[in-house]
Motif scaffolding. Sequence first.
Motif, PDB file in Angstrom:
ATOM      1  N   HIS A   9      -9.488  -5.524  28.690  1.00  0.00           N
ATOM      2  CA  HIS A   9     -10.044  -4.379  28.378  1.00  0.00           C
ATOM      3  C   HIS A   9      -9.101  -3.576  27.317  1.00  0.00           C
ATOM      4  O   HIS A   9      -8.247  -3.691  27.518  1.00  0.00           O
ATOM      5  CB  HIS A   9     -10.064  -3.632  29.669  1.00  0.00           C
ATOM      6  N   GLU A  16      -9.538  -0.434  24.022  1.00  0.00           N
ATOM      7  CA  GLU A  16     -10.093   0.594  23.143  1.00  0.00           C
ATOM      8  C   GLU A  16     -10.216   0.128  21.744  1.00  0.00           C
ATOM      9  O   GLU A  16      -9.329  -0.288  21.125  1.00  0.00           O
ATOM     10  CB  GLU A  16      -9.582   1.823  23.258  1.00  0.00           C
ATOM     11  N   ASP A  17     -11.456   0.223  21.224  1.00  0.00           N
ATOM     12  CA  ASP A  17     -11.561   0.340  19.539  1.00  0.00           C
ATOM     13  C   ASP A  17     -12.207   1.510  19.273  1.00  0.00           C
ATOM     14  O   ASP A  17     -13.355   1.977  19.120  1.00  0.00           O
ATOM     15  CB  ASP A  17     -12.359  -1.109  19.249  1.00  0.00           C
ATOM     16  N   ASP A  18     -11.267   2.543  18.414  1.00  0.00           N
ATOM     17  CA  ASP A  18     -11.770   3.599  17.810  1.00  0.00           C
ATOM     18  C   ASP A  18     -12.213   4.571  18.963  1.00  0.00           C
ATOM     19  O   ASP A  18     -13.507   5.267  18.894  1.00  0.00           O
ATOM     20  CB  ASP A  18     -12.717   3.525  16.938  1.00  0.00           C
ATOM     21  N   GLY A  19     -11.623   4.579  20.263  1.00  0.00           N
ATOM     22  CA  GLY A  19     -11.968   5.456  21.274  1.00  0.00           C
ATOM     23  C   GLY A  19     -13.007   4.928  22.308  1.00  0.00           C
ATOM     24  O   GLY A  19     -13.448   5.536  23.230  1.00  0.00           O
ATOM     25  N   VAL A  20     -13.591   3.584  21.832  1.00  0.00           N
ATOM     26  CA  VAL A  20     -14.498   3.008  22.747  1.00  0.00           C
ATOM     27  C   VAL A  20     -14.165   1.977  23.459  1.00  0.00           C
ATOM     28  O   VAL A  20     -13.339   1.202  22.986  1.00  0.00           O
ATOM     29  CB  VAL A  20     -15.747   2.629  21.519  1.00  0.00           C
ATOM     30  N   ALA A  21     -14.439   1.927  24.725  1.00  0.00           N
ATOM     31  CA  ALA A  21     -14.063   0.942  25.597  1.00  0.00           C
ATOM     32  C   ALA A  21     -14.666  -0.435  25.126  1.00  0.00           C
ATOM     33  O   ALA A  21     -15.706  -0.364  25.267  1.00  0.00           O
ATOM     34  CB  ALA A  21     -14.259   1.346  27.134  1.00  0.00           C
ATOM     35  N   VAL A  22     -13.793  -1.385  24.877  1.00  0.00           N
ATOM     36  CA  VAL A  22     -14.392  -2.759  24.695  1.00  0.00           C
ATOM     37  C   VAL A  22     -13.759  -3.974  25.767  1.00  0.00           C
ATOM     38  O   VAL A  22     -12.472  -3.564  26.195  1.00  0.00           O
ATOM     39  CB  VAL A  22     -13.966  -3.126  23.377  1.00  0.00           C
ATOM     40  N   SER A  23     -14.519  -4.560  26.253  1.00  0.00           N
ATOM     41  CA  SER A  23     -14.297  -5.921  26.947  1.00  0.00           C
ATOM     42  C   SER A  23     -14.305  -6.967  26.251  1.00  0.00           C
ATOM     43  O   SER A  23     -15.384  -7.453  25.788  1.00  0.00           O
ATOM     44  CB  SER A  23     -14.764  -5.871  28.367  1.00  0.00           C
TER      45      SER A  23
END
Length: 136
Positions: A42, A44-51
């Motif tokens: 897990h 974050e990519d530019d404030g977006v959670a990414v899994s």
Amino acid sequence: MDGDTMTDLLALVERCENAMGPNRELGDEILLACGWYLETIHAEDDGVAVSKMFWVSPSGVRSHERLDPTASINAALTLIPEGWTAWELRSRAALTHFAAELSRLDGRGNENHVHGYGATPALTFSAAALRARAAK
């Protein structure tokens, strides 16, 4: 190896040998039985959670690619256990299937063999590799 593990491996051999073509679910079960596991990271990519999910080999190598030993000869060949160095693939023209044989030398210099059969080369090598693992 305990009896349950050997029974599970041989059940997967039977499924490989009866499959008519690639099967992602079977491929995942084969990888898990051979010590692979799924890892989720897990971030974050530019404030977006990414899994992100990775397959991790028994030696700890992460793969971004989703391996399928029922569809890829290369993936199936990675399942052959250490010590099983010789292999052979034959096509059975009259029977519309393939046969594979793996061999190794035991501690006394005797050659041991296992085999696999399948509708495709990948399924055939998967079956033979699982039989070799069960023979440990």
